[in-house]
Design an enzyme around this catalytic site. Structure first.
Site, mmCIF file in Angstrom:
data_model
loop_
_atom_site.group_PDB
_atom_site.id
_atom_site.type_symbol
_atom_site.label_atom_id
_atom_site.label_comp_id
_atom_site.label_asym_id
_atom_site.label_seq_id
_atom_site.Cartn_x
_atom_site.Cartn_y
_atom_site.Cartn_z
ATOM 1 N N ASP A 2 -15.115 3.091 19.746
ATOM 2 C CA ASP A 2 -14.001 4.004 20.008
ATOM 3 C C ASP A 2 -13.708 3.990 21.513
ATOM 4 O O ASP A 2 -14.638 4.069 22.321
ATOM 5 C CB ASP A 2 -14.383 5.411 19.546
ATOM 6 C CG ASP A 2 -13.200 6.353 19.468
ATOM 7 O OD1 ASP A 2 -12.474 6.477 20.478
ATOM 8 O OD2 ASP A 2 -13.022 6.974 18.411
ATOM 9 N N ILE A 3 -12.431 3.881 21.894
ATOM 10 C CA ILE A 3 -12.090 3.839 23.322
ATOM 11 C C ILE A 3 -12.122 5.225 23.972
ATOM 12 O O ILE A 3 -12.065 5.342 25.181
ATOM 13 C CB ILE A 3 -10.724 3.164 23.588
ATOM 14 C CG1 ILE A 3 -9.589 3.932 22.939
ATOM 15 C CG2 ILE A 3 -10.748 1.709 23.172
ATOM 16 C CD1 ILE A 3 -8.206 3.482 23.393
ATOM 17 N N ASN B 165 -11.539 11.850 8.363
ATOM 18 C CA ASN B 165 -10.526 12.905 8.292
ATOM 19 C C ASN B 165 -9.309 12.430 7.500
ATOM 20 O O ASN B 165 -8.900 11.276 7.626
ATOM 21 C CB ASN B 165 -10.083 13.301 9.700
ATOM 22 C CG ASN B 165 -11.236 13.735 10.575
ATOM 23 O OD1 ASN B 165 -12.110 14.465 10.130
ATOM 24 N ND2 ASN B 165 -11.250 13.274 11.809
ATOM 25 N N GLN C 257 -6.870 14.332 11.331
ATOM 26 C CA GLN C 257 -6.500 12.914 11.376
ATOM 27 C C GLN C 257 -5.359 12.739 12.362
ATOM 28 O O GLN C 257 -4.341 13.441 12.281
ATOM 29 C CB GLN C 257 -6.081 12.422 9.989
ATOM 30 C CG GLN C 257 -5.826 10.929 9.942
ATOM 31 C CD GLN C 257 -5.477 10.424 8.540
ATOM 32 O OE1 GLN C 257 -5.247 11.204 7.617
ATOM 33 N NE2 GLN C 257 -5.436 9.114 8.393
ATOM 34 N N HIS D 57 -9.859 5.424 8.411
ATOM 35 C CA HIS D 57 -10.963 4.970 9.246
ATOM 36 C C HIS D 57 -12.107 5.965 9.154
ATOM 37 O O HIS D 57 -11.909 7.128 8.817
ATOM 38 C CB HIS D 57 -10.535 4.761 10.703
ATOM 39 C CG HIS D 57 -9.947 5.964 11.363
ATOM 40 N ND1 HIS D 57 -8.682 6.441 11.075
ATOM 41 C CD2 HIS D 57 -10.461 6.801 12.299
ATOM 42 C CE1 HIS D 57 -8.437 7.510 11.812
ATOM 43 N NE2 HIS D 57 -9.503 7.762 12.558
ATOM 44 N N HIS E 233 -15.463 7.431 11.318
ATOM 45 C CA HIS E 233 -16.144 7.532 12.605
ATOM 46 C C HIS E 233 -17.647 7.428 12.387
ATOM 47 O O HIS E 233 -18.201 8.133 11.538
ATOM 48 C CB HIS E 233 -15.849 8.890 13.258
ATOM 49 C CG HIS E 233 -14.430 9.078 13.655
ATOM 50 N ND1 HIS E 233 -13.991 8.868 14.947
ATOM 51 C CD2 HIS E 233 -13.351 9.461 12.938
ATOM 52 C CE1 HIS E 233 -12.700 9.115 15.001
ATOM 53 N NE2 HIS E 233 -12.280 9.479 13.791
#
Length: 138
Positions: A32-33, A88, A95, A101, A103
């Site tokens: 994750d960025i 989510n 979301q 996706h 996490h």
């Protein structure tokens, strides 16, 4: 099936650079960025599905198997003390990118986030619980 303006479709296709930690025919897993903690990653299907409601059951099953595999590997390699797997669906649930996706969030005893991913607890009567239970039984 891809959505032209979806950032996760572009990342999954390799059109946008990412720090990929795993890839197969159906998924790309990236760091994750904007991570919650060191090692926070995202499992992203290569095909576009907005949320869990539109995700085929077979792909949902593969996603959770992959999440387990990666949680074990990440725990071993990052020496984390715990692990959250979060998914989510819908704006009300948090979301923000409408491409399914998951996490993968390694948790560290001193990460300062122990109170995150929590909610206020309700106090429901036995009657309210029974009413909800009746609605949800199949």
């Amino acid at each position: 099936m891809r959505e032209e303006n979806c950032i996760f479709c572009k990342i999954a296709a390799g059109e946008i650079p990412s720090k990929t930690i795993y890839e197969d025919e159906q998924f790309r897993v990236i760091l994750d960025i904007s991570p919650a903690v060191r090692g926070h990653a995202l499992i992203i299907p290569k095909e576009h599905y907005a949320d869990i409601y539109s995700l085929p059951e077979e792909l949902a099953a593969r996603a959770i198997v992959l999440a387990k595999k990666l949680a074990v590997h990440m725990t071993e390699m990052l020496k984390c003390d715990g692990f959250n797997i979060v998914q989510n669906n819908g704006e009300a649930a948090g979301q923000t990118v409408f491409h399914f996706h998951m996490h993968l969030i390694p948790r560290y005893q001193e990460d300062g986030n122990q109170d995150k991913l929590c909610w206020n607890h309700l106090e429901l009567s036995q009657e309210e619980l029974e009413e909800i239970c009746q609605k949800l039984r199949q």
